[in-house]
Scaffold this motif. Structure first.
Motif, PDB file in Angstrom:
ATOM      1  N   GLU A  49       9.194  13.723 -80.091  1.00  0.00           N
ATOM      2  CA  GLU A  49       9.428  12.428 -79.454  1.00  0.00           C
ATOM      3  C   GLU A  49       8.185  11.553 -79.546  1.00  0.00           C
ATOM      4  OE1 GLU A  49      12.067  12.449 -75.728  1.00  0.00           O
ATOM      5  OE2 GLU A  49      11.076  14.421 -75.684  1.00  0.00           O
ATOM      6  N   HIS A  50       7.022  12.178 -79.390  1.00  0.00           N
ATOM      7  CA  HIS A  50       5.763  11.429 -79.453  1.00  0.00           C
ATOM      8  C   HIS A  50       5.602  10.751 -80.800  1.00  0.00           C
ATOM      9  CE1 HIS A  50       1.459  11.269 -80.644  1.00  0.00           C
ATOM     10  NE2 HIS A  50       1.308  10.762 -79.424  1.00  0.00           N
ATOM     11  N   CYS A  51       5.797  11.503 -81.880  1.00  0.00           N
ATOM     12  CA  CYS A  51       5.580  10.937 -83.218  1.00  0.00           C
ATOM     13  C   CYS A  51       6.654   9.919 -83.577  1.00  0.00           C
ATOM     14  CB  CYS A  51       5.528  12.058 -84.257  1.00  0.00           C
ATOM     15  SG  CYS A  51       4.053  13.100 -84.104  1.00  0.00           S
ATOM     16  N   MET A  52       7.873  10.155 -83.153  1.00  0.00           N
ATOM     17  CA  MET A  52       8.919   9.167 -83.413  1.00  0.00           C
ATOM     18  C   MET A  52       8.597   7.846 -82.736  1.00  0.00           C
ATOM     19  SD  MET A  52      11.194  10.409 -85.472  1.00  0.00           S
ATOM     20  CE  MET A  52      12.633   9.366 -85.217  1.00  0.00           C
ATOM     21  N   LYS A  53       8.076   7.925 -81.502  1.00  0.00           N
ATOM     22  CA  LYS A  53       7.742   6.700 -80.779  1.00  0.00           C
ATOM     23  C   LYS A  53       6.553   5.997 -81.418  1.00  0.00           C
ATOM     24  CE  LYS A  53       8.283   3.695 -77.594  1.00  0.00           C
ATOM     25  NZ  LYS A  53       9.489   2.818 -77.619  1.00  0.00           N
ATOM     26  N   ASN A 131      -6.500   4.032 -79.346  1.00  0.00           N
ATOM     27  CA  ASN A 131      -5.730   2.914 -78.786  1.00  0.00           C
ATOM     28  C   ASN A 131      -4.343   3.346 -78.330  1.00  0.00           C
ATOM     29  OD1 ASN A 131      -7.854   1.229 -79.255  1.00  0.00           O
ATOM     30  ND2 ASN A 131      -7.051   0.406 -81.180  1.00  0.00           N
ATOM     31  N   TRP A 132      -3.761   4.355 -78.989  1.00  0.00           N
ATOM     32  CA  TRP A 132      -2.426   4.792 -78.606  1.00  0.00           C
ATOM     33  C   TRP A 132      -2.406   5.332 -77.181  1.00  0.00           C
ATOM     34  CZ3 TRP A 132      -1.959   9.905 -77.275  1.00  0.00           C
ATOM     35  CH2 TRP A 132      -2.958  10.779 -77.734  1.00  0.00           C
ATOM     36  N   GLN A 137       3.968   5.145 -72.535  1.00  0.00           N
ATOM     37  CA  GLN A 137       5.020   6.082 -72.933  1.00  0.00           C
ATOM     38  C   GLN A 137       4.516   7.056 -73.996  1.00  0.00           C
ATOM     39  OE1 GLN A 137       8.564   4.277 -74.506  1.00  0.00           O
ATOM     40  NE2 GLN A 137       9.740   6.187 -74.468  1.00  0.00           N
ATOM     41  N   ILE A 138       3.780   6.553 -74.980  1.00  0.00           N
ATOM     42  CA  ILE A 138       3.253   7.423 -76.041  1.00  0.00           C
ATOM     43  C   ILE A 138       2.295   8.450 -75.452  1.00  0.00           C
ATOM     44  CG2 ILE A 138       1.789   7.481 -78.090  1.00  0.00           C
ATOM     45  CD1 ILE A 138       2.984   4.802 -78.908  1.00  0.00           C
ATOM     46  N   SER A 139       1.433   7.991 -74.531  1.00  0.00           N
ATOM     47  CA  SER A 139       0.469   8.900 -73.913  1.00  0.00           C
ATOM     48  C   SER A 139       1.174   9.975 -73.102  1.00  0.00           C
ATOM     49  CB  SER A 139      -0.489   8.098 -73.023  1.00  0.00           C
ATOM     50  OG  SER A 139      -1.457   8.957 -72.452  1.00  0.00           O
ATOM     51  N   ARG A 140       2.228   9.598 -72.392  1.00  0.00           N
ATOM     52  CA  ARG A 140       2.967  10.564 -71.576  1.00  0.00           C
ATOM     53  C   ARG A 140       3.671  11.597 -72.469  1.00  0.00           C
ATOM     54  NH1 ARG A 140       5.779   7.207 -69.205  1.00  0.00           N
ATOM     55  NH2 ARG A 140       7.798   7.438 -70.253  1.00  0.00           N
TER      56      ARG A 140
END
Length: 408
Positions: A49-53, A131-132, A137-140
């Motif tokens: 999910e992280h990489c898709m986002k 920066n990400w 959401q990406i960090s979570r």
């Protein structure tokens, strides 16, 4: 698109997608195959999910594409798999897709977190970006990811590399074989007067090439099974996989008619080990033939009908115990191999009947005995009798030409 077409000309893209999907599920990694420009030519498999986002967000997606391109390029230059850290501090890898010596693309995988201590040995494919982390959401999603060992990443890379090498060799061989068959067909039409012997030889050659291609698929699957069994510490499964591969390699991987006693004993020992894993302590066996007799010639698959008859009906549902001892000794100018069975399923009368009664097929006891006598002479052969110690069971005696080499 022209490059994708070239790749699809050499390998089956549906097969590639299937292998990629299955490896992703089995190994818990994300994966995608790209062409030499870094453009995806398969669907994403198991992307987190992280990489898709990350790949949906402008600015970050471009960095992901650059990581993919640089990772594939590095593997192309070295011709070897390359493990690295991406801009978002995840561990990725690239396995080159090389066909006929030409770099066509790469299978990219990974998207896993490795503990910092292990990850320190890996270089960043691009300068690390933070920066990400500012994107909530990406960090979570990153923090939710499980941490895996670097050893698991290495194992996944090795398995994928072996599969890709086997698949490309096999698919290329199929394409070449199809081309050869087409040319052979044209040649057959032009030379209708070709002799019967030439036809037989060509059919044997094509059959051997086809069997070799099929065996490659079998052995790369067995390689996956043994590696996974090793990683999961499933020792009995690992041993059965090795034994089954050895049995298959011996029975299907050759066209020879004369083998050696050593090869035949290795074959029956592998079969017995597989059976013992299945039935446990109900089966006990021991093989004690001195090393110096292992080069004695004997018909190929001599032991196969004997092993089948010995083990017929002896399975996990049988309450009977079974002991098998295989040993050999010189007897004058001959070598006598003896297989002593106790607690067997077949009676002595049944063994004698099978040995003396013709039966369809080249692998019956009758046929293998005739083959041995035809090759070496009527003084050799198979016989069955009662045990010398008068215990319940039978003794199978195989007389072979005496040929010793080496030390005992």
């Amino acid at each position: 698109m022209s490059e994708i077409k070239k790749i699809s000309d050499m390998i089956d893209m549906n097969l590639l997608q299937s292998i990629q999907d299955n490896c992703s599920k089995a190994m818990g990694i994300g994966a995608v195959t790209v062409d030499y420009k870094g453009n995806p030519i398969t669907r994403y498999s198991g992307f987190t999910e992280h990489c898709m986002k990350v790949r949906e967000v402008q600015g970050f997606s471009e960095l992901c594409a650059q990581c993919d391109a640089h990772g594939g390029l590095h593997s192309a230059i070295t011709g070897q798999p390359y493990i690295y850290r991406c801009h978002a501090n995840l561990v990725d890898f690239a396995v080159p897709l090389i066909i006929n010596g030409t770099y066509m693309g790469a299978v990219l995988g990974g998207q896993v977190k490795v503990c910092e201590e292990e990850a320190e040995q890996l270089e960043y494919i691009l300068p690390q970006q933070s920066n990400w982390r500012k994107h909530e959401q990406i960090s979570r999603l990153y923090d939710k990811m499980d941490t895996v060992s670097y050893e698991k990443v290495e194992a996944a890379v090795h398995i994928l590399r072996d599969i890709i090498v086997t698949m490309t060799e096999n698919e290329t061989g199929k394409k070449m074989l199809a081309t050869l068959e087409e040319k052979d067909k044209q040649l057959s039409e032009e030379r209708a007067a070709r002799s019967e012997l030439e036809l037989v030889l060509r059919e044997q050659e094509n059959d051997a090439m086809g069997r070799s291609a099929e065996l490659r698929y079998f052995f790369y699957v067995m390689n996956i099974i043994t590696r996974l069994a090793y990683e999961e510490k499933a020792e009995r499964t690992e041993q059965v996989a090795y034994d089954f591969a050895d049995v298959t390699r011996y029975t299907l991987g050759t066209t020879k008619k004369i083998s050696t006693l050593g090869e035949e004993l290795n074959y029956i020992e592998s079969l017995l080990r597989i059976q013992k894993v299945w039935v446990g302590d109900k089966l006990d066996f021991h093989i004690s033939v001195p090393t110096g007799y292992m080069t004695i010639p004997c018909p190929f698959m001599l032991m196969q009908p004997i092993a089948e008859t010995v083990l017929d009906g002896f399975g996990e549902k049988s309450d009977a115990s079974f002991h098998l001892e295989i040993y050999g000794e010189e007897e004058g100018d001959y070598f006598l191999l003896q297989i002593c069975c106790s607690g067997g399923i077949k009676s002595l009368d049944e063994w004698v009947h099978m040995l003396s009664t013709p039966k369809d097929g080249s692998k019956s006891l009758y046929a293998i005995n005739n083959s041995l006598q035809h090759v070496f002479g009527t003084e050799y052969g198979v016989s069955v009798g009662s045990r010398d110690d008068r215990q319940r069971g039978i003794v199978i005696r195989i007389r072979l030409p005496l040929e010793k080499r080496g030390l005992f």
